[in-house]
Enzyme design. Structure first.
Site, mmCIF file in Angstrom:
data_model
loop_
_atom_site.group_PDB
_atom_site.id
_atom_site.type_symbol
_atom_site.label_atom_id
_atom_site.label_comp_id
_atom_site.label_asym_id
_atom_site.label_seq_id
_atom_site.Cartn_x
_atom_site.Cartn_y
_atom_site.Cartn_z
ATOM 1 N N ASN A 167 0.838 -1.210 0.000
ATOM 2 C CA ASN A 167 0.000 0.000 0.000
ATOM 3 C C ASN A 167 0.871 1.258 0.000
ATOM 4 O O ASN A 167 0.534 2.254 -0.629
ATOM 5 C CB ASN A 167 -0.940 -0.034 1.195
ATOM 6 N N ASN A 203 -6.270 5.287 8.482
ATOM 7 C CA ASN A 203 -5.836 3.883 8.586
ATOM 8 C C ASN A 203 -6.562 3.047 7.540
ATOM 9 O O ASN A 203 -7.760 3.224 7.319
ATOM 10 C CB ASN A 203 -6.152 3.339 9.987
ATOM 11 N N MET A 211 0.582 -2.733 11.836
ATOM 12 C CA MET A 211 -0.012 -3.772 12.679
ATOM 13 C C MET A 211 0.304 -3.534 14.151
ATOM 14 O O MET A 211 0.854 -4.379 14.830
ATOM 15 C CB MET A 211 0.542 -5.143 12.256
ATOM 16 N N HIS A 242 -8.047 -0.481 6.463
ATOM 17 C CA HIS A 242 -8.471 -1.712 7.115
ATOM 18 C C HIS A 242 -9.136 -2.604 6.075
ATOM 19 O O HIS A 242 -10.025 -2.153 5.346
ATOM 20 C CB HIS A 242 -9.439 -1.389 8.266
ATOM 21 N N ASP A 252 -10.067 0.888 14.922
ATOM 22 C CA ASP A 252 -10.813 0.732 13.666
ATOM 23 C C ASP A 252 -12.214 1.319 13.724
ATOM 24 O O ASP A 252 -13.097 0.855 13.042
ATOM 25 C CB ASP A 252 -10.934 -0.759 13.305
ATOM 26 N N ILE A 255 -1.546 -1.489 17.496
ATOM 27 C CA ILE A 255 -2.628 -0.611 17.965
ATOM 28 C C ILE A 255 -2.007 0.574 18.694
ATOM 29 O O ILE A 255 -1.263 0.381 19.658
ATOM 30 C CB ILE A 255 -3.548 -1.363 18.961
ATOM 31 N N LEU A 256 -2.260 1.759 18.207
ATOM 32 C CA LEU A 256 -1.677 2.944 18.825
ATOM 33 C C LEU A 256 -2.519 3.364 20.024
ATOM 34 O O LEU A 256 -3.732 3.493 19.930
ATOM 35 C CB LEU A 256 -1.605 4.073 17.791
HETATM 36 C C1 GRF Z 1 -3.149 -5.133 3.982
HETATM 37 O O1 GRF Z 1 -4.276 -5.992 3.816
HETATM 38 C C2 GRF Z 1 -3.458 -4.144 5.053
HETATM 39 O O2 GRF Z 1 -4.808 -3.723 5.061
HETATM 40 C C3 GRF Z 1 -3.156 -4.948 6.269
HETATM 41 O O3 GRF Z 1 -1.892 -5.514 5.959
HETATM 42 C C4 GRF Z 1 -1.992 -5.935 4.578
HETATM 43 C C5 GRF Z 1 -0.664 -5.750 3.873
HETATM 44 O O4 GRF Z 1 -0.416 -4.397 3.713
HETATM 45 N N1 GRF Z 1 -3.141 -4.152 7.467
HETATM 46 P P1 GRF Z 1 0.978 -3.900 3.010
HETATM 47 O O5 GRF Z 1 1.242 -4.769 1.819
HETATM 48 O O6 GRF Z 1 2.075 -4.063 4.051
HETATM 49 O O7 GRF Z 1 0.721 -2.474 2.626
#
Ligand code: GRF
Length: 223
Positions: free
Chosen positions: A13, A131, A98, A133, A173, A100-101
């Site tokens: 992303n 964020n 990944m 999700h 979330d 949680i803040l």
């Molecule tokens: C994605 O599905 C994101 O929504 C989740 O981790 C997956 C991988 O994201 N939190 P990326 O390739 O590290 O951006």
């Protein structure tokens, strides 16, 4: 406009955001820092490989706690917030982040709070935090959302899933959605196929959401 991206993993992303910089999808924006809570996050490589390369930083929670006995997870979050705020960002994007803040992070970041710079000058930011999700609002909050949605589909509980980008507020979330996109699950398709299609949609909405929030945001004001 200045963007800071927080990652934990592959950074696909993040890559979508990098690829959109200086295109009509995301004009007038720069990513000034990519921060990870994991040293091994491939997204850090993506930032370094970008042209021009993007500064990176990482700080892992466990080593931080080990080398700072007595410090807590909230202290770690405050450290992360300080590293991020130094960039004077207009937007912080949690993309595959990944961790949680805690409220400490948000207290230091929360858009209208003054942030005291090292030199003591108080600089006021309108920082937005969003964020990504991989599920629809309120459907599968928390971790393993993709797998949980897929299982629910197998049981016939849902017909489709999706992904969203939402504002980051104190409960996990649960912030107001900025972009929501439905992704149907095809009967009989394996999880991997659904997941690939869903990730492609994530790469679209992360860029749309960043552009949308930056357009809405007021220019940062100094005190
Ligand atoms: C994605 O599905 C994101 O929504 C989740 O981790 C997956 C991988 O994201 N939190 P990326 O390739 O590290 O951006």
């Amino acid at each position: 406009r200045r963007i800071v991206v927080l990652i934990s993993g592959s950074g696909s992303n993040l890559q979508a955001l990098i690829d959109a910089l200086n295109t009509p999808a995301l004009p007038d924006a720069q990513i000034t820092l990519v921060f990870s809570n994991r040293k091994a996050a491939y997204g850090l490589q993506r930032a370094e490989n970008a042209n021009p390369s993007i500064p990176t930083a990482y700080k892992a929670l466990q080593p931080y706690l080990k080398s700072n006995p007595g410090k807590t997870r909230e202290d770690y979050d405050a450290e992360v917030a300080k590293i991020v705020v130094k960039e004077k960002p207009d937007l912080i994007v949690l993309a595959g982040w990944m961790h949680i803040l805690s409220e400490r992070f948000l207290e230091l970041i929360d858009g209208r709070k003054a942030v005291v710079e090292d030199d003591g000058v108080e600089v006021r930011h309108n920082i937005q935090v969003i964020n990504l999700h991989p599920a629809l609002p309120g459907a599968f909050d928390g971790a393993h959302a993709i797998e949980r949605a897929y299982e629910a589909f197998q049981k016939g509980d849902i017909q489709q899933s999706g992904c969203m980008v939402h504002r980051v507020v104190k409960d996990v979330d649960a912030g107001e959605p900025v972009v929501v996109r439905e992704v149907p699950i095809e009967k009989g398709e394996p999880l991997e196929e659904f997941e690939q299609r869903l990730h492609k949609v994530e790469h679209q909405i992360i860029v749309e959401a960043a552009a949308k929030v930056l357009n809405e945001a007021k220019p940062a004001q100094t005190a």
